[in-house]
Scaffold this motif. Structure first.
Motif, short mmCIF file in Angstrom:
data_model
loop_
_atom_site.label_atom_id
_atom_site.label_comp_id
_atom_site.label_asym_id
_atom_site.label_seq_id
_atom_site.Cartn_x
_atom_site.Cartn_y
_atom_site.Cartn_z
N GLU A 153 0.82 -1.22 0.00
CA GLU A 153 0.00 0.00 0.00
C GLU A 153 0.85 1.26 0.00
O GLU A 153 0.36 2.36 -0.24
N PHE A 154 2.16 1.12 0.25
CA PHE A 154 3.03 2.29 0.33
C PHE A 154 3.83 2.52 -0.95
O PHE A 154 4.64 3.42 -1.02
N GLU A 155 3.62 1.71 -1.95
CA GLU A 155 4.33 1.86 -3.21
C GLU A 155 3.39 2.44 -4.27
O GLU A 155 2.23 2.09 -4.34
N CYS A 156 3.95 3.30 -5.12
CA CYS A 156 3.18 3.87 -6.22
C CYS A 156 2.93 2.80 -7.28
O CYS A 156 3.76 1.93 -7.50
N ASP A 157 1.80 2.92 -7.93
CA ASP A 157 1.48 2.00 -9.01
C ASP A 157 1.97 2.52 -10.35
O ASP A 157 1.78 1.90 -11.37
N THR A 158 2.60 3.66 -10.34
CA THR A 158 3.04 4.28 -11.58
C THR A 158 4.38 4.95 -11.38
O THR A 158 4.80 5.20 -10.26
N SER A 159 5.06 5.23 -12.46
CA SER A 159 6.36 5.90 -12.36
C SER A 159 6.23 7.37 -12.75
O SER A 159 7.20 7.99 -13.16
#
Length: 123
Positions: A5-11
């Motif tokens: 939940e703490f990581e972005c799904d996009t760059s």
């Protein structure tokens, strides 16, 4: 493995945010010195001393008695605090009294304790 939940799904990079921050970002030397400032607070013995001094100006013997430490051990910690400009001294005859260097040091102590006490009292 999926993203937490703490990581972005996009760059996606928000260029406007990065450019704004680059203009006002602190120089590395200020960041290093500030990190060192907080490292001093990271030692529980030094924090006990700072907390006590925030409440009352004290001499080495009083601090030693309060914390149940040797005068030598307290003196060593006070030297670190003095060298870091976190405490100041006042001499009265043969007795040297210690207190926080300024209101900024007091604010760091008090804000830190207040932050922890809020979470502590929620339990």
């Amino acid at each position: 493995m999926g993203k937490s939940e703490f990581e972005c799904d996009t760059s996606v990079i928000h260029s406007d945010v990065i450019e704004k921050l680059k203009k006002s970002f602190l120089p590395d030397e200020v960041i290093f010195l500030t990190a060192d400032f907080f490292k001093i607070f990271g030692d529980s013995t030094r924090f006990k001393i700072l907390y006590a001094l925030d409440k009352e100006e004290m001499c080495v013997g009083d601090i030693s008695s309060l914390l149940g430490m040797t005068i030598s051990a307290v003196s060593h910690q006070l030297k670190i605090l003095r060298d870091s400009n976190l405490v100041k001294t006042r001499r009265n005859g043969k007795v040297v009294y210690y207190s926080p260097a300024d209101e900024h040091v007091q604010k760091v102590i008090e804000c830190g304790v207040e932050h922890i006490m809020e979470k502590f009292e929620e339990k």
